[in-house]
Design a protein around this motif. Sequence first.
Motif, mmCIF file in Angstrom:
data_model
loop_
_atom_site.group_PDB
_atom_site.id
_atom_site.type_symbol
_atom_site.label_atom_id
_atom_site.label_comp_id
_atom_site.label_asym_id
_atom_site.label_seq_id
_atom_site.Cartn_x
_atom_site.Cartn_y
_atom_site.Cartn_z
ATOM 1 N N HIS A 86 0.851 -1.187 0.000
ATOM 2 C CA HIS A 86 0.000 0.000 0.000
ATOM 3 C C HIS A 86 0.886 1.235 0.000
ATOM 4 O O HIS A 86 2.089 1.145 0.181
ATOM 5 C CB HIS A 86 -0.964 -0.015 1.194
ATOM 6 N N HIS A 88 1.747 5.485 0.996
ATOM 7 C CA HIS A 88 1.765 6.307 2.202
ATOM 8 C C HIS A 88 1.681 7.789 1.902
ATOM 9 O O HIS A 88 2.169 8.260 0.873
ATOM 10 C CB HIS A 88 3.022 5.994 3.015
ATOM 11 N N ASP A 99 -1.810 5.631 5.867
ATOM 12 C CA ASP A 99 -1.934 4.731 4.723
ATOM 13 C C ASP A 99 -2.784 5.383 3.654
ATOM 14 O O ASP A 99 -3.745 6.072 3.948
ATOM 15 C CB ASP A 99 -2.597 3.414 5.156
HETATM 16 ZN ZN LIG Z 1 1.195 1.787 6.025
#
Ligand SMILES: [Zn+2]
Length: 137
Positions: A86, A88, A99
């Motif tokens: 993922h 940032h 996130d």
């Molecule tokens: Zn993260």
Amino acid sequence: VKEIVDVFKQKGIRATPQRLEVYKVLQNQSGHLPVEAIYEKIKDKLPGLSLATVYSILELFRDKKLAGEVWIKSDKVCFESRPDIHHHFYCRACGKISDLDIPGCAALTSKEVAGNLIEDLQGYFYGVCFKCRSGKK
Ligand SMILES: [Zn+2]
Ligand SMILES: [Zn+2]
């Protein structure tokens, strides 16, 4: 603790007191913690523990997909409990790392591009977070 030992066993990691404590810190928080902060949280419980040991434990967790490593702040490497891919976001106003789930980006992973083998994919985005934009802290 029994559950953590089982998780370690599945990954082929021997459960040492130091590894257990580091893992607990990651599981008990939802954000992104600098290595120093993780060390500070557990150093009193584990006499003789060094920052270098904490870092090598975190690298082991990262390699075994038990943790994620985040380099959004170039001077400070952070770790988190999420090992999945993922992105940032770093807020320049409050310094918080959050996130950022952007659909589609993860599809690029584990591919070869122009002969280069992609092993990891992390996008870093900088700006002002929604809390700071609305004037709340
Ligand atoms: Zn993260
Ligand atoms: Zn902010």
